[in-house]
Design a protein around this motif. Structure first.
Motif, PDB file in Angstrom:
ATOM      1  N   ASN A 211       0.900  -1.176  -0.097  1.00 43.64           N
ATOM      2  CA  ASN A 211       0.003   0.136   0.014  1.00 43.64           C
ATOM      3  C   ASN A 211       0.761   1.179   0.001  1.00 43.64           C
ATOM      4  OD1 ASN A 211      -1.675   2.107   0.524  1.00 43.64           O
ATOM      5  ND2 ASN A 211      -2.874   1.253   2.209  1.00 43.64           N
ATOM      6  N   PRO A 212       0.778   2.132  -1.112  1.00 37.09           N
ATOM      7  CA  PRO A 212       1.568   3.063  -1.101  1.00 37.09           C
ATOM      8  C   PRO A 212       1.596   4.126  -0.047  1.00 37.09           C
ATOM      9  CG  PRO A 212       0.654   2.809  -3.408  1.00 37.09           C
ATOM     10  CD  PRO A 212      -0.148   1.690  -2.219  1.00 37.09           C
ATOM     11  N   ASP A 213       0.126   4.131   0.597  1.00 33.75           N
ATOM     12  CA  ASP A 213      -0.007   5.148   1.516  1.00 33.75           C
ATOM     13  C   ASP A 213       0.732   4.954   2.951  1.00 33.75           C
ATOM     14  OD1 ASP A 213      -1.531   7.348   0.410  1.00 33.75           O
ATOM     15  OD2 ASP A 213      -3.307   6.114   0.520  1.00 33.75           O
ATOM     16  N   ASP A 214       1.033   3.453   3.171  1.00 28.97           N
ATOM     17  CA  ASP A 214       1.682   3.134   4.142  1.00 28.97           C
ATOM     18  C   ASP A 214       3.370   3.605   4.035  1.00 28.97           C
ATOM     19  OD1 ASP A 214      -0.213   2.151   5.078  1.00 28.97           O
ATOM     20  OD2 ASP A 214      -0.010  -0.149   4.756  1.00 28.97           O
ATOM     21  N   GLN A 215       3.644   3.698   2.743  1.00 26.76           N
ATOM     22  CA  GLN A 215       5.110   3.854   2.593  1.00 26.76           C
ATOM     23  C   GLN A 215       5.410   5.417   2.452  1.00 26.76           C
ATOM     24  OE1 GLN A 215       6.818   1.049  -0.162  1.00 26.76           O
ATOM     25  NE2 GLN A 215       8.832   1.917  -0.009  1.00 26.76           N
TER      26      GLN A 215
END
Lengths: 214, 284
Positions: free
Chosen positions: B120-124
């Motif tokens: 998940n890009p939002d976690d990164q």
């Protein structure tokens, strides 16, 4: 409601937006200090301050309707404080004291709103750091800002999913309890996400120290 | 094993892992990965793919069950990011990256070598601007500001997003966010890329673009994915994981075209193989 609401006009291009960030921080702090410290008996000064603040907002092209809604958002808190705090002194003195608290809060709020709406948040944080705000606090605020958007998104999705399966209104009590459950789920999801973010930070070599590109 | 002639960049030996209060997620997994080799990690949901990837970067504390774990000193167990690592060497299990065993002491070096792309890009993407986010890794590696800026510019160009430094991460599209994540990983110049579902939720054009970007990366790759066509395009070798066990390990085309194997582990033979219209030569 979208989190964009917080600083919707911050990427405008008026003279206020172009002022140096640190100057804006100093001006805002000065306005807040003046609102908080000038005796309420000198009410014409407060009136002038209010005029200056409204002028600043209008130069920055921030609509009055937005300001009213934004101030309205925190009014319950302000009113609660304004009436709860002076009651200790007896009813006779309560009204002027309540008025003083309300006026000071609203003026400070207007000053703060002006600052966040004429400065993009990342530049505001950089400015605050140059004014001596510790890096840890800046990092916390940056995370808060970044994930406000994500959490609001998630909340909107969860609410839509719930509405999609709600076929009739089942009374206010059920509504409120469903909302409470929603918030509980959101908290748990956010904690899980915090763990994944921590992993992502470790994966890119984070060692507990916050570094920034200057 | 196809990799045996090369020095392995990664060696996983008898790795088992059990999440606290749950059934085992990995059981006795062993494999090797050669330099510049690309390996696909496939299997049904819950097979243990992400768990395995997290181990490669020392992101999961390896609690290895009841069989008397070898104790490390308290100082050793505390990694620099603050989380407690219990021994991964218990019960003889080892993970080696470029010959270094993954332990608390080697974590900084291991994390430099292994770049992890989260699902998940939002976690990164935890910084508010693209520049800050891509710069995060190089800054932690201690590079001076001008070198960091150079790397950020190069890596953004490599993922096709040159000049996007000033953008807010919340303003980007999903595909752009995933590319920025990859740029942030590449900026640390890893020798091994661990990719968790790199093509999930991408539209066909973004997926195609992302595959081409990955193809250009010289690093060795381990790709966990349900997108078997992507695996077929990018990987020379495939490992099948199901219920925490390694079920098959071999040439990508051979493994993915084995109908019985695929069916029994919740997968299916990629259409490009089934209809004999291979999109690319296997392994290229």
């Amino acid at each position: 409601m979208s989190p964009e609401f917080l600083d919707r006009f911050s990427r405008g291009n008026t003279i206020c937006h172009r002022l140096p960030v640190r100057l804006k921080i100093v001006l805002t702090l000065a306005a807040i200090l003046a609102a908080a410290l000038i005796p309420i008996s000198a009410w014409p000064v407060h009136g002038c301050l209010a005029c200056v603040l409204f002028a600043a907002h209008s130069v920055a092209e921030i609509p009055v309707a937005y300001l009213v809604r934004r101030v309205g958002f925190v009014m319950p808190l302000v009113c609660g404080l304004a009436f709860a705090v002076p009651l200790g002194d007896g009813l006779a003195n309560a009204l002027p004291a309540a008025a003083a608290i309300a006026v000071r809060s609203v003026l400070s709020l207007l000053a703060g709103l002006w600052l966040v709406n004429v400065t993009p948040f990342d530049r505001l944080l950089a400015g605050l750091q140059r004014c001596g705000m510790p890096r840890g606090i800046a990092a916390m605020l940056a995370f808060m800002y970044r994930y406000t958007f994500v959490v609001f998104d998630e909340l909107a999705k969860m609410r839509a999913a719930r509405r999609a399966r709600t076929f009739s209104s089942r009374g206010a009590w059920r509504e409120w309890s469903a909302a409470a459950q929603l918030l509980g789920r959101l908290l748990i999801r956010s904690l899980d996400r915090a763990e994944r973010i921590h992993s992502a930070m470790c994966a890119r070599g984070w060692d507990g120290r916050i570094r920034a590109l200057e | 094993m196809p990799s045996s002639s090369l020095a392995p960049i990664l060696r996983v030996d008898r790795l088992s892992y059990c999440y606290p209060g749950s059934h085992p997620a990995l059981r006795d997994v062993s494999f090797e990965l050669g330099l510049n080799e690309s390996i696909g990690l496939v299997g049904p949901n819950g097979a243990g793919k992400t768990t395995l990837l997290l181990h490669l970067n020392g992101l999961l504390p390896g609690e290895l069950g009841a069989a008397a774990p070898r104790r490390q000193s308290a100082a050793d167990r505390r990694d620099s990011g603050g989380s407690v690592i219990t021994s991964d060497v218990a019960r003889g299990a080892t993970i080696e990256v470029l010959g270094m065993p993954v332990t608390a002491a080697t974590l900084p070096e291991v994390r430099r070598v292994v770049g992890f792309l989260f699902q998940n890009p939002d976690d990164q993407l935890f910084c508010s601007t693209v520049l800050d986010d891509v710069a995060f890794g190089p800054l932690n590696l201690g590079f001076p500001a001008d070198e960091v800026r150079r790397r950020v510019a190069n890596c953004l160009a490599a993922v096709g997003l040159a000049g996007l430094e000033g953008r807010g991460t919340h303003e980007l599209s999903f595909g752009e966010r995933r590319r920025v994540c990859l740029a942030g990983v590449l900026a640390c110049e890893p020798s091994l890329l661990a990719l968790d579902e790199p093509s999930s939720n991408l539209d066909p054009r973004a997926r195609r673009g992302f595959i081409e970007v990955l193809r250009q990366c010289p690093a060795a790759k381990i790709i966990a994915s349900h997108d078997l066509e992507l695996v077929l395009e990018l990987c020379t070798r495939v490992v099948v994981l199901d219920q925490g066990r390694l079920q098959a390990d071999g040439n990508a085309h051979d493994v993915l075209s084995d109908d019985n194997l695929m069916q029994s582990h919740g997968l299916e033979v990629p259409l490009s193989i089934r209809y004999g219209q291979r999109l690319a030569e296997p392994g290229k």
